[in-house]
Write a protein that holds these residues in place. Sequence first.
Motif, PDB file in Angstrom:
ATOM      1  N   ILE A  56       0.784  -1.370   0.496  1.00  0.00           N
ATOM      2  CA  ILE A  56      -0.207  -0.184  -0.019  1.00  0.00           C
ATOM      3  C   ILE A  56       1.182   1.257  -0.311  1.00  0.00           C
ATOM      4  CG2 ILE A  56      -1.582   0.775   1.090  1.00  0.00           C
ATOM      5  CD1 ILE A  56      -2.554  -1.218   0.196  1.00  0.00           C
ATOM      6  N   ARG A  57       1.645   1.187   1.113  1.00  0.00           N
ATOM      7  CA  ARG A  57       3.356   2.027   0.891  1.00  0.00           C
ATOM      8  C   ARG A  57       3.103   2.614  -0.304  1.00  0.00           C
ATOM      9  NH1 ARG A  57       5.343   0.130   5.248  1.00  0.00           N
ATOM     10  NH2 ARG A  57       4.631   0.846   7.258  1.00  0.00           N
ATOM     11  N   ALA A  58       3.660   1.659  -1.220  1.00  0.00           N
ATOM     12  CA  ALA A  58       4.867   1.619  -2.276  1.00  0.00           C
ATOM     13  C   ALA A  58       4.141   2.302  -3.346  1.00  0.00           C
ATOM     14  CB  ALA A  58       5.652   0.235  -2.605  1.00  0.00           C
ATOM     15  N   THR A  59       2.663   1.503  -3.264  1.00  0.00           N
ATOM     16  CA  THR A  59       1.525   1.485  -4.587  1.00  0.00           C
ATOM     17  C   THR A  59       0.646   3.244  -4.293  1.00  0.00           C
ATOM     18  OG1 THR A  59       0.073   0.725  -3.927  1.00  0.00           O
ATOM     19  CG2 THR A  59       1.621   0.154  -5.212  1.00  0.00           C
ATOM     20  N   GLY A 157      -0.511 -18.078 -17.420  1.00  0.00           N
ATOM     21  CA  GLY A 157      -0.525 -17.488 -18.662  1.00  0.00           C
ATOM     22  C   GLY A 157      -0.586 -15.779 -18.492  1.00  0.00           C
ATOM     23  N   GLY A 158       0.225 -15.317 -19.507  1.00  0.00           N
ATOM     24  CA  GLY A 158       0.307 -13.573 -18.579  1.00  0.00           C
ATOM     25  C   GLY A 158      -1.057 -13.004 -18.955  1.00  0.00           C
ATOM     26  N   TRP A 159      -1.091 -12.307 -17.697  1.00  0.00           N
ATOM     27  CA  TRP A 159      -2.532 -11.836 -17.703  1.00  0.00           C
ATOM     28  C   TRP A 159      -2.248 -10.713 -18.376  1.00  0.00           C
ATOM     29  CZ3 TRP A 159      -6.992 -11.465 -15.047  1.00  0.00           C
ATOM     30  CH2 TRP A 159      -7.642  -9.770 -14.328  1.00  0.00           C
ATOM     31  N   LEU A 166      -0.567  -4.506  -9.110  1.00  0.00           N
ATOM     32  CA  LEU A 166      -1.472  -5.908  -8.005  1.00  0.00           C
ATOM     33  C   LEU A 166      -1.376  -7.131  -7.894  1.00  0.00           C
ATOM     34  CD1 LEU A 166      -3.921  -5.889  -6.043  1.00  0.00           C
ATOM     35  CD2 LEU A 166      -5.429  -5.044  -8.221  1.00  0.00           C
ATOM     36  N   VAL A 167      -1.561  -7.265  -9.289  1.00  0.00           N
ATOM     37  CA  VAL A 167      -1.212  -9.203  -9.835  1.00  0.00           C
ATOM     38  C   VAL A 167      -0.049  -8.849  -9.686  1.00  0.00           C
ATOM     39  CG1 VAL A 167      -1.101 -10.365 -11.903  1.00  0.00           C
ATOM     40  CG2 VAL A 167      -3.723  -8.373 -12.003  1.00  0.00           C
ATOM     41  N   GLY A 168       1.044  -8.186  -9.443  1.00  0.00           N
ATOM     42  CA  GLY A 168       1.889  -9.014  -8.508  1.00  0.00           C
ATOM     43  C   GLY A 168       2.186  -8.938  -7.805  1.00  0.00           C
ATOM     44  N   TYR A 169       1.293  -7.830  -7.154  1.00  0.00           N
ATOM     45  CA  TYR A 169       1.345  -8.457  -5.026  1.00  0.00           C
ATOM     46  C   TYR A 169       0.633 -10.091  -5.155  1.00  0.00           C
ATOM     47  CZ  TYR A 169      -0.722  -7.677  -1.182  1.00  0.00           C
ATOM     48  OH  TYR A 169      -0.984  -8.502   0.606  1.00  0.00           O
ATOM     49  N   ALA A 175       0.004 -16.595  -6.160  1.00  0.00           N
ATOM     50  CA  ALA A 175      -0.873 -16.126  -7.335  1.00  0.00           C
ATOM     51  C   ALA A 175      -0.315 -16.914  -8.567  1.00  0.00           C
ATOM     52  CB  ALA A 175      -1.587 -15.113  -6.989  1.00  0.00           C
ATOM     53  N   VAL A 176      -1.624 -18.131  -9.213  1.00  0.00           N
ATOM     54  CA  VAL A 176      -1.270 -18.625 -10.242  1.00  0.00           C
ATOM     55  C   VAL A 176      -2.057 -17.025 -11.081  1.00  0.00           C
ATOM     56  CG1 VAL A 176      -1.816 -20.322 -12.421  1.00  0.00           C
ATOM     57  CG2 VAL A 176      -1.246 -21.089  -9.857  1.00  0.00           C
ATOM     58  N   ILE A 177      -1.172 -16.748 -12.936  1.00  0.00           N
ATOM     59  CA  ILE A 177      -2.063 -15.987 -13.236  1.00  0.00           C
ATOM     60  C   ILE A 177      -2.850 -16.475 -15.267  1.00  0.00           C
ATOM     61  CG2 ILE A 177      -1.978 -13.717 -12.318  1.00  0.00           C
ATOM     62  CD1 ILE A 177       0.463 -13.526 -14.518  1.00  0.00           C
TER      63      ILE A 177
END
Length: 264
Positions: A56-59, A157-159, A166-169, A175-177
Motif C-alpha cells: 500500500i505504501r509503495a503503490t 499465462g500473462g494477465w 496489483l497482479v504482481g503483488y 497466486a497463479v495467473i
Amino acid sequence: MRNSLPVAQAADLSSCQAGEVEFTIRPALPSDDERVIQIAAEGDFDNCDSVYLSFIRATGQLLCATVDETAVAFAGMVPVADIAMVTDLFVAQAARGQGVGGRLLAELLAGRTQSMTFSAQHPAAQSAYRRAGMAPRCRMLYLSGSAIGGGPKLVPGGWIHGRDELVGYFVGRGAVITPNAVVLIGATGVEVLRLDAVNAIDECQQLLRAFEAGTNVKLYVPEMHPLAAWLLAQQFVITDHDLLFTTDAVALPATLAALHPGLA
Ligand SMILES: CC(C)(COP(=O)(O)OP(=O)(O)OC[C@H]1O[C@@H](n2cnc3c(N)ncnc32)[C@H](O)[C@@H]1OP(=O)(O)O)[C@@H](O)C(=O)NCCC(=O)NCCS
C-alpha cells in the motif's frame, strides 16, 4: 514512491482534535507496522502484515493517526486510474466513535475527486464513507462453492487486463495467473482474486472444471454482475458481503466479474 518523507517534515503532519481526542495524522512508517497490524486485528482484518502494508505504501498512500506518537488508527488507499480506492480504514477499539476515522479518511482523500471502497457493514464505516462523498451502489458478495472437475488444468499465462502492480503483488503471494484470472491455490481450496473477461460465465465455468470436483472455491462478485446470479444457481452460497461505495460517475468495468474486496 510516495510517503517516503521523514515524519518530522511539517508538510506531512496534521494536528487534529476530535471530541476529547487530540491526534496527529502522518504517513504510516514501517516502524508503525506492529501497532498497525494490532489495530487491523481489532477490526477483524487478521491477514494484515508488513508485506501488505509495504504494498500500500509503495503503490498508494498509508496514513496513521497517532496520540503521543503511537498509532491509534490507520487508513490506506491505492490509485485505480483517477480513482482513489480506499483499501483500509481502521481505528483502535478504544479510540472509536470520537471522530478519528472520519478525519483520517478526509485527509486520505484530500484533493481527490473520485473515490471508491468496499465497506464492511460497520455503521460508522458507512457513515464515514457517506460523509466523504460516496454513496452505496451494490453489494459485493463473498461466494463459496465447489469446483466441478473434469476439465483441462489451468494453463498459466500473462494477465492482459492492467493493474499490473496489483497482479504482481498477488503473484508475490503465490497466486497463479492466466490471461483472464488470478487464482490463489491453497491447502483448503481455491480463491479467485480477479476474473476479467467479456464472457465471465464461460471463463468461470472453465475455472470450476480445472479443479478436482468438490474443491472449495471462493470468490468476490459484485451482485449486479451476471456471474453472481449464475454462481448462486450453481449452489454457491453467500458467506458475507460488503457494500460498494463510490463517488458519482465511478463504475466498475463491465467485464470485471470478480475482484478483491480490499484492493479492488
Ligand atoms: C469504521 C471506523 C473506521 C470509523 O471510525 P470512528 O473513528 O469510529 O468513526 P467516527 O467517530 O469518525 O465517525 C464516523 C461517522 O460514523 C458515525 N458513527 C460513529 N460511531 C458510530 C456507531 N457506533 N454507530 C453508528 N454511527 C456511528 C459518526 O457519527 C460519524 O458520522 P457523521 O460523519 O455522519 O457524523 C471504526 O469504527 C472502526 O475501525 N471499525 C471497525 C473496523 C471497520 O469496520 N472498518 C471499516 C472497514 S471498511
